[in-house]
Design an enzyme around this catalytic site. Sequence first.
Site, mmCIF file in Angstrom:
data_model
loop_
_atom_site.group_PDB
_atom_site.id
_atom_site.type_symbol
_atom_site.label_atom_id
_atom_site.label_comp_id
_atom_site.label_asym_id
_atom_site.label_seq_id
_atom_site.Cartn_x
_atom_site.Cartn_y
_atom_site.Cartn_z
ATOM 1 N N GLU A 50 0.825 -1.212 0.000
ATOM 2 C CA GLU A 50 0.000 0.000 0.000
ATOM 3 C C GLU A 50 0.860 1.264 0.000
ATOM 4 O O GLU A 50 0.461 2.291 -0.526
ATOM 5 C CB GLU A 50 -0.956 0.023 1.186
ATOM 6 C CG GLU A 50 -2.118 -0.953 1.062
ATOM 7 C CD GLU A 50 -1.772 -2.347 1.566
ATOM 8 O OE1 GLU A 50 -0.597 -2.563 1.957
ATOM 9 O OE2 GLU A 50 -2.659 -3.223 1.576
ATOM 10 N N PHE A 112 -11.806 -7.486 13.573
ATOM 11 C CA PHE A 112 -10.689 -7.959 12.752
ATOM 12 C C PHE A 112 -10.352 -6.909 11.693
ATOM 13 O O PHE A 112 -11.215 -6.398 11.014
ATOM 14 C CB PHE A 112 -11.061 -9.287 12.088
ATOM 15 C CG PHE A 112 -9.976 -9.809 11.179
ATOM 16 C CD1 PHE A 112 -8.732 -10.158 11.698
ATOM 17 C CD2 PHE A 112 -10.182 -9.935 9.817
ATOM 18 C CE1 PHE A 112 -7.723 -10.618 10.872
ATOM 19 C CE2 PHE A 112 -9.175 -10.407 8.978
ATOM 20 C CZ PHE A 112 -7.941 -10.749 9.509
ATOM 21 N N GLN A 113 -9.072 -6.584 11.586
ATOM 22 C CA GLN A 113 -8.569 -5.601 10.629
ATOM 23 C C GLN A 113 -9.219 -4.230 10.781
ATOM 24 O O GLN A 113 -9.426 -3.519 9.801
ATOM 25 C CB GLN A 113 -8.714 -6.120 9.191
ATOM 26 C CG GLN A 113 -7.844 -7.357 8.964
ATOM 27 C CD GLN A 113 -7.591 -7.646 7.512
ATOM 28 O OE1 GLN A 113 -8.456 -7.436 6.676
ATOM 29 N NE2 GLN A 113 -6.394 -8.154 7.211
ATOM 30 N N LYS A 162 -17.683 -0.997 5.271
ATOM 31 C CA LYS A 162 -18.139 -2.005 4.320
ATOM 32 C C LYS A 162 -19.640 -1.918 4.038
ATOM 33 O O LYS A 162 -20.075 -1.999 2.889
ATOM 34 C CB LYS A 162 -17.789 -3.392 4.868
ATOM 35 C CG LYS A 162 -18.162 -4.507 3.928
ATOM 36 C CD LYS A 162 -17.705 -5.848 4.425
ATOM 37 C CE LYS A 162 -18.221 -6.911 3.454
ATOM 38 N NZ LYS A 162 -17.948 -8.259 3.914
ATOM 39 N N MET A 479 24.388 8.911 2.535
ATOM 40 C CA MET A 479 24.292 10.208 3.203
ATOM 41 C C MET A 479 24.564 10.061 4.695
ATOM 42 O O MET A 479 25.170 10.936 5.317
ATOM 43 C CB MET A 479 22.909 10.823 2.954
ATOM 44 C CG MET A 479 22.791 12.258 3.408
ATOM 45 S SD MET A 479 24.014 13.317 2.625
ATOM 46 C CE MET A 479 23.051 14.068 1.313
HETATM 47 C C1 TPP Z 1 12.412 5.852 5.438
HETATM 48 C C2 TPP Z 1 13.684 6.530 5.790
HETATM 49 N N1 TPP Z 1 14.495 5.988 6.738
HETATM 50 C C3 TPP Z 1 15.659 6.604 7.061
HETATM 51 C C4 TPP Z 1 16.038 7.766 6.467
HETATM 52 C C5 TPP Z 1 17.338 8.471 6.863
HETATM 53 N N2 TPP Z 1 18.258 8.540 5.732
HETATM 54 C C6 TPP Z 1 18.442 9.665 4.988
HETATM 55 S S1 TPP Z 1 19.491 9.453 3.726
HETATM 56 C C7 TPP Z 1 19.775 7.845 4.143
HETATM 57 C C8 TPP Z 1 20.722 7.002 3.350
HETATM 58 C C9 TPP Z 1 20.213 6.688 2.003
HETATM 59 O O1 TPP Z 1 21.022 5.691 1.443
HETATM 60 P P1 TPP Z 1 20.895 5.275 -0.074
HETATM 61 O O2 TPP Z 1 19.484 5.095 -0.455
HETATM 62 O O3 TPP Z 1 21.801 4.114 -0.317
HETATM 63 O O4 TPP Z 1 21.392 6.556 -0.854
HETATM 64 P P2 TPP Z 1 22.820 7.262 -0.908
HETATM 65 O O5 TPP Z 1 22.844 8.286 0.176
HETATM 66 O O6 TPP Z 1 23.853 6.193 -0.701
HETATM 67 O O7 TPP Z 1 22.857 7.862 -2.252
HETATM 68 C C10 TPP Z 1 19.039 7.506 5.280
HETATM 69 C C11 TPP Z 1 19.084 6.188 5.943
HETATM 70 C C12 TPP Z 1 15.154 8.308 5.492
HETATM 71 N N3 TPP Z 1 15.409 9.459 4.863
HETATM 72 N N4 TPP Z 1 14.014 7.669 5.168
#
Ligand code: TPP
Lengths: 587, 172
Positions: A50, A112-113, A162, A479
């Site tokens: 979803e 349920f649900q 529903k 990042m």
């Molecule tokens: C759902 C979610 N969880 C955690 C984060 C925190 N976060 C920001 S950037 C990042 C790393 C992203 O890694 P990747 O997708 O491999 O991209 P890269 O930075 O290596 O290009 C994280 C964990 C986020 N933005 N969204």
Amino acid sequence: MKLSGSQILLESLKKEGVDTIFGLPGGVVLGIFDTLYHEKSIKVILTRHEQGAIHMAEGYAKATGRPGVALVTSGPGATNTVTGLTNAYMDSTPIVVITGQVPSQMIGNDAFQEADIVGISRPCTKYNFLVKDVKDLAQIIKEAFYIATTGRPGPVLIDLPKDVTFAKTEFKYPDKVSIRSYNPTVQGNKWQIKQAALAITKAKKPVLYVGGGVVLANAHKEIRELAELTQIPVTMTLMGLGAFPGMHDLSMGMLGMHGLACANWAVHDCDLLVAIGARFDDRVTGKVADFAPQCEVIHIDIDPTSIRKNFKVDIPIVGDVKFVLKDLNEALRDSFSQNGDLKELRKPWFAQIEKWKKERPLLYHQESSVIKPQFVIEKLYELTHGEAIVTTDVGQHQMWAAQFYKFKNSRTFLNSGGLGTMGYGFPAALGAQAAFPEKLVINISGDGSIQMNIQELATAVVENFPVKVAILNNRYLGMVRQWQQLFYENRYSSSYLDRTPDFVKLAEAYGAVGLRATKPDEVEDVIQEALRVKKPVVMDFVVDPNENVYPMVPAGGSNYAMVFEDPKPVHDDKPARMADPDSILTA
Amino acid sequence: MQRIISVQVENKFGVLSRVSGLFSGRGFNIESLSVGTTTDPSISQMTIVTEGDERIIEQIVKQLNKLIDVIKVVDLTENEFVEREMALIKVHARSEDRAEALRITDIFRGRIIDSSPTSYTIEISGEVRKIEAMINLLRPLGIKEIVRTGRIAIAREEAKMLVQRERKVAEG
Ligand SMILES: Cc1ncc(C[n+]2csc(CCOP(=O)(O)OP(=O)(O)O)c2C)c(N)n1
């Protein structure tokens, strides 16, 4: 003739011009899906999760400007929409989400649900409805679309028990709605617009600061007219990219934490800042006290709460950006036709900006052995001539895409700007592709992010969406790794992804095409091949794992104090720390 | 600075939680909130007492206005207004204290609405200062329970007319 709730829903959606629904069925919505079974004019795209459905609806909405629609079941189906709803709320994306609910008599009984999705989604929707009586259904749907798309757009949720989907009543779709307590201001105040025009005429060093509101309002023509008429340089937020052509002479590119030096410095030095459909987000301003410190500020926004929320404003104008800009351009046309040679007046300002551009351009060094991630983006830009719809996830790859892909057109850069949701980009790309089957849609992702909604590869294959995924595979949550390097003395706590899957095989397992490049000279071939194939393609670019995004404003720092490369270690074993990791402005 | 904000909302279920959720979600403070219907049964009137500097109050008023179910928001503190709160106070009233309890109730124009051999329940309404003064005087007798409604407030008619007149002038 009397219709059932399901039929009323369907007929109402048709009246709203809905052609695509993203969703996944479950017990309480079987009746609705059954009604959709023989429907020709609405295509139902079955997603694998979803969250994927909501992000697809968002991608559809961002690419087209029309509301995206998702349909899911109660309980777990409904709660899986929460991230997407919040994402849409933060980015002001018009979507209408229909959730099934347990029968009215059972609501509140821990059936349920059952989940109280109206309660759960209250803070992350613009508005939500629980339908208690089938007689209200048509009216509610009309209002839902109206609220989602007018004023500052946003997500609206309709919770449909529903029994209401089975109950019957006479169907009449309202032509118009008026909600006495909801009257967004469209036209800007004439007097304030005159003041703004006056300020613009007098300014010597003005800057236009353009945000996502300009995209939402489809005001890209008006912005261009304003910039060209008045010869004001333009900088854009992440959400504003594409609203003004990236290669235009007046474009300074993105501003903010990973913005271009010339943009940040111009904002710091300007004598007039015209903020349009932008909200002074902390990723943009850095340390607020040092953002645009000595200038007059004009702020145009449809949402009065955006104005003066976290930044001083001298001339506030509440209204639809498109309408306000039309009036503003009108007011300016006279004074600028009399104003002699504008280019002459602005000469020193443009000379300064040119100097900054030359002093600190975007840079990276592509060596012969390892692929630099920025190189991949540049090649993507080159080979697609900047014509693709690009979506990204969140991380370094997102910032490199923003920096190195020069967006020409509005609604071609789809991003999770407000919430920063990893896993957004791929489903958003599918949503855009559903809206524009003929257009080239590319999702630029990271090896971390793509794994958050990779199951939608199945949807892409089944629907035969020729979406291209470009993974900048650095084996890290990149990042996060960058922040840990810069602020936590190289302690890479839980950011190394160790065993990332073989993305080529994974693509093939789903029935898509997988391609890989491990050397710089393979990059172009892989992209060419991907563009040639009329199928979903996953490109795995094995890139330098240690590359960082620069320039960078350290968290909590001031935008003028940007860092351009990795800080040199102070002693051999102790890397330099850039700033305070405990700053209130966070990753 | 303390502010009293009067909010007219649609009289529908869920509206109260939208308003209170706005305050909690954005970290605004609610000191008291009271709700009741108006002469128009489809509209409810809320009185919200809150605190904050100019910028926060501006945000509160704007954010309230932005809620779809909110019809009208008025910051009463900007003009003249009258306010009231009501309290029910249950005090110990042993025989030697009963006269004192009655006397205090009388001074503050309260009413005894329930009595038992050991206690009185007193109803009092007025400005907050008055209610607090009374509570302080009753305290030595031993207070068993207090229930307060929170403040309700309404603009003074004269002030209202003045504002309307000023607005007409301003609009020419
Ligand atoms: C759902 C979610 N969880 C955690 C984060 C925190 N976060 C920001 S950037 C990042 C790393 C992203 O890694 P990747 O997708 O491999 O991209 P890269 O930075 O290596 O290009 C994280 C964990 C986020 N933005 N969204």
